[in-house]
Design an enzyme around this catalytic site. Structure first.
Site, mmCIF file in Angstrom:
data_model
loop_
_atom_site.group_PDB
_atom_site.id
_atom_site.type_symbol
_atom_site.label_atom_id
_atom_site.label_comp_id
_atom_site.label_asym_id
_atom_site.label_seq_id
_atom_site.Cartn_x
_atom_site.Cartn_y
_atom_site.Cartn_z
ATOM 1 N N ALA A 70 58.400 58.506 87.163
ATOM 2 C CA ALA A 70 58.697 57.541 86.107
ATOM 3 C C ALA A 70 60.038 57.917 85.491
ATOM 4 C CB ALA A 70 57.589 57.574 85.067
ATOM 5 N N GLY A 115 55.281 59.847 89.147
ATOM 6 C CA GLY A 115 54.972 58.456 89.477
ATOM 7 C C GLY A 115 55.349 58.085 90.895
ATOM 8 N N GLU A 118 52.496 59.172 92.901
ATOM 9 C CA GLU A 118 51.379 58.285 92.556
ATOM 10 C C GLU A 118 51.549 56.903 93.200
ATOM 11 O OE1 GLU A 118 52.199 59.301 88.464
ATOM 12 O OE2 GLU A 118 50.127 59.913 88.193
ATOM 13 N N GLU A 138 54.517 66.680 86.057
ATOM 14 C CA GLU A 138 54.514 66.197 84.665
ATOM 15 C C GLU A 138 54.285 67.317 83.665
ATOM 16 O OE1 GLU A 138 52.933 64.757 87.226
ATOM 17 O OE2 GLU A 138 53.139 62.571 87.109
HETATM 18 N N1 CAA Z 1 63.830 59.880 85.645
HETATM 19 C C1 CAA Z 1 65.114 59.577 85.325
HETATM 20 N N2 CAA Z 1 66.166 60.087 85.988
HETATM 21 C C2 CAA Z 1 65.909 60.942 86.998
HETATM 22 C C3 CAA Z 1 64.617 61.302 87.376
HETATM 23 C C4 CAA Z 1 63.536 60.720 86.660
HETATM 24 N N3 CAA Z 1 62.252 60.951 86.961
HETATM 25 N N4 CAA Z 1 64.679 62.168 88.397
HETATM 26 C C5 CAA Z 1 65.993 62.343 88.668
HETATM 27 N N5 CAA Z 1 66.736 61.605 87.821
HETATM 28 C C6 CAA Z 1 68.203 61.514 87.763
HETATM 29 C C7 CAA Z 1 68.818 62.765 87.155
HETATM 30 O O1 CAA Z 1 68.759 62.713 85.744
HETATM 31 C C8 CAA Z 1 70.220 62.694 87.708
HETATM 32 O O2 CAA Z 1 70.943 61.754 86.960
HETATM 33 P P1 CAA Z 1 72.428 62.115 86.414
HETATM 34 O O3 CAA Z 1 73.248 62.257 87.668
HETATM 35 O O4 CAA Z 1 72.790 60.921 85.597
HETATM 36 O O5 CAA Z 1 72.299 63.382 85.669
HETATM 37 C C9 CAA Z 1 69.995 62.111 89.118
HETATM 38 O O6 CAA Z 1 68.725 61.476 89.083
HETATM 39 C C10 CAA Z 1 69.966 63.165 90.210
HETATM 40 O O7 CAA Z 1 68.994 64.128 89.846
HETATM 41 P P2 CAA Z 1 69.298 65.715 89.817
HETATM 42 O O8 CAA Z 1 70.730 65.963 89.493
HETATM 43 O O9 CAA Z 1 68.270 66.345 88.939
HETATM 44 O O10 CAA Z 1 69.047 66.071 91.347
HETATM 45 P P3 CAA Z 1 68.570 67.473 91.945
HETATM 46 O O11 CAA Z 1 68.717 67.345 93.411
HETATM 47 O O12 CAA Z 1 69.276 68.590 91.260
HETATM 48 O O13 CAA Z 1 67.016 67.588 91.567
HETATM 49 C C11 CAA Z 1 64.747 66.780 91.359
HETATM 50 C C12 CAA Z 1 66.109 66.702 92.126
HETATM 51 C C13 CAA Z 1 64.105 68.144 91.587
HETATM 52 C C14 CAA Z 1 63.853 65.691 91.910
HETATM 53 C C15 CAA Z 1 65.020 66.566 89.842
HETATM 54 O O14 CAA Z 1 65.823 65.408 89.666
HETATM 55 C C16 CAA Z 1 63.783 66.400 89.033
HETATM 56 O O15 CAA Z 1 63.082 67.353 88.756
HETATM 57 N N6 CAA Z 1 63.447 65.145 88.595
HETATM 58 C C17 CAA Z 1 62.348 64.859 87.729
HETATM 59 C C18 CAA Z 1 61.025 64.928 88.479
HETATM 60 C C19 CAA Z 1 59.890 64.685 87.530
HETATM 61 O O16 CAA Z 1 59.656 65.411 86.583
HETATM 62 N N7 CAA Z 1 59.105 63.590 87.770
HETATM 63 C C20 CAA Z 1 57.996 63.222 86.934
HETATM 64 C C21 CAA Z 1 58.416 62.218 85.886
HETATM 65 S S1 CAA Z 1 57.129 61.865 84.711
HETATM 66 C C22 CAA Z 1 56.088 60.822 85.508
HETATM 67 O O17 CAA Z 1 56.329 60.410 86.624
HETATM 68 C C23 CAA Z 1 54.831 60.474 84.747
HETATM 69 C C24 CAA Z 1 53.789 59.801 85.542
HETATM 70 O O18 CAA Z 1 52.752 60.332 85.877
HETATM 71 C C25 CAA Z 1 53.934 58.404 85.941
#
Ligand code: CAA
Length: 264
Positions: A70, A115, A118, A138
């Site tokens: 998400a 998400g 999911e 999460e």
């Molecule tokens: N939401 C918004 N933006 C996101 C995102 C997310 N879930 N995941 C990645 N991005 C964005 C980053 O902010 C970044 O944007 P900027 O260039 O503007 O900074 C871009 O995508 C590239 O990401 P990274 O620079 O972080 O890339 P990376 O290769 O270094 O890392 C990753 C990759 C490990 C997937 C890392 O991006 C990450 O940990 N993302 C979040 C994963 C996460 O926590 N997901 C769960 C979200 S909560 C949820 O989903 C609730 C639910 O149950 C529905």
């Protein structure tokens, strides 16, 4: 129809009856914003109402991600009351999944986190590329899965592994995901889309009403006792024997030819 966050194609890459939806926010690793939800809801409604389309593949654009979850940036300042009052995440399960009776496949090409994992698990099955990574991270954000991760992951891979993944937030690689029955198979990334579309084309070539019925039966196994499920299975089998496609399918077998399906 054009969308802001997804690409929706019918008869994709020359495969008759196969739709392809590509999540298209590669710079945000295809994070699932409310605009993605709106676009996907509309595209799935189009798939559901188009009788010419018989199987759908959902994938992510770029080589890095199916969907990294998400949209955290969208959620970070949202007041808790709004999450509750809007019943946040509810439409993901009610609109995208429950109203889609025809088959669909998730082709996971990289990160499928939160998400994203999911959403992939809402599909009828998952085909993964060798660089796919699944996870429910999460907990690292001070929350928990909200789109079915605690329920679908547990049903797919069992309590111990699901619990460990939710509590540690660790990612599971593609090979482990295959061993754990989260995905049906792992293919090289370059071959993923072709493999998923070919599989979808096979499904699209089957009698369409029987495809819906087979999907309904397998899903019922998660909702019913064994006795209830066996009764439902027999009734659906019996109802299908009244279909034109049953007459055609059995005649085609006996006459050693391909069936010509009417979907009735
Ligand atoms: N939401 C918004 N933006 C996101 C995102 C997310 N879930 N995941 C990645 N991005 C964005 C980053 O902010 C970044 O944007 P900027 O260039 O503007 O900074 C871009 O995508 C590239 O990401 P990274 O620079 O972080 O890339 P990376 O290769 O270094 O890392 C990753 C990759 C490990 C997937 C890392 O991006 C990450 O940990 N993302 C979040 C994963 C996460 O926590 N997901 C769960 C979200 S909560 C949820 O989903 C609730 C639910 O149950 C529905």
């Amino acid at each position: 129809m054009t969308y802001e966050t997804i690409i929706h194609e019918t008869n994709a890459q020359g495969h008759d009856g196969v739709s392809l939806i590509t999540l298209n926010r590669p710079k945000a690793l295809n994070a699932l914003s409310s605009q993605v939800l709106a676009d996907l809801t509309c595209a799935f409604a189009g798939y559901n109402s188009d009788d010419s389309q018989r199987c759908l593949v959902l994938t992510g654009s770029g080589e890095k991600a199916f969907a990294a979850g998400a949209d955290i940036k969208e959620m970070s300042d949202k007041p808790a009351a709004d999450f509750y009052l809007d019943d946040f995440f509810a439409p993901w399960t009610s609109e995208v999944v429950k109203k889609t009776r025809k088959p669909w496949i998730a082709a996971v090409n990289g990160f499928a986190l939160g998400g994203g994992c999911e959403l992939a698990m809402m599909a009828d099955f998952i085909i993964a590329s060798d660089n796919a990574k699944f996870g429910q991270p999460e907990i690292n954000l001070g929350v928990a899965p909200g789109m079915g991760g605690s329920q679908r992951l547990t049903r797919a891979i069992g309590k111990s592994k699901a619990m460990e993944m939710c509590l540690t937030g660790r990612m599971m690689g593609a090979e482990e995901a295959e061993r754990a029955n989260l995905v049906v198979r792992v293919v090289p990334q370059a071959d993923l889309l072709a493999d998923a579309l070919k599989t979808a084309a096979t499904i699209a070539s089957k009698p369409p009403m029987a495809a819906i019925a087979n999907k309904e039966m397998v899903n019922a196994a998660f909702e019913m006792t064994l006795d209830q499920g066996l009764i439902m299975e027999r009734r659906i089998f019996q109802i299908l024997t009244a279909s034109e496609d049953k007459q055609e399918g059995m005649a085609a077998f006996i006459e050693k030819r391909e069936g010509q399906w009417k979907g009735r």
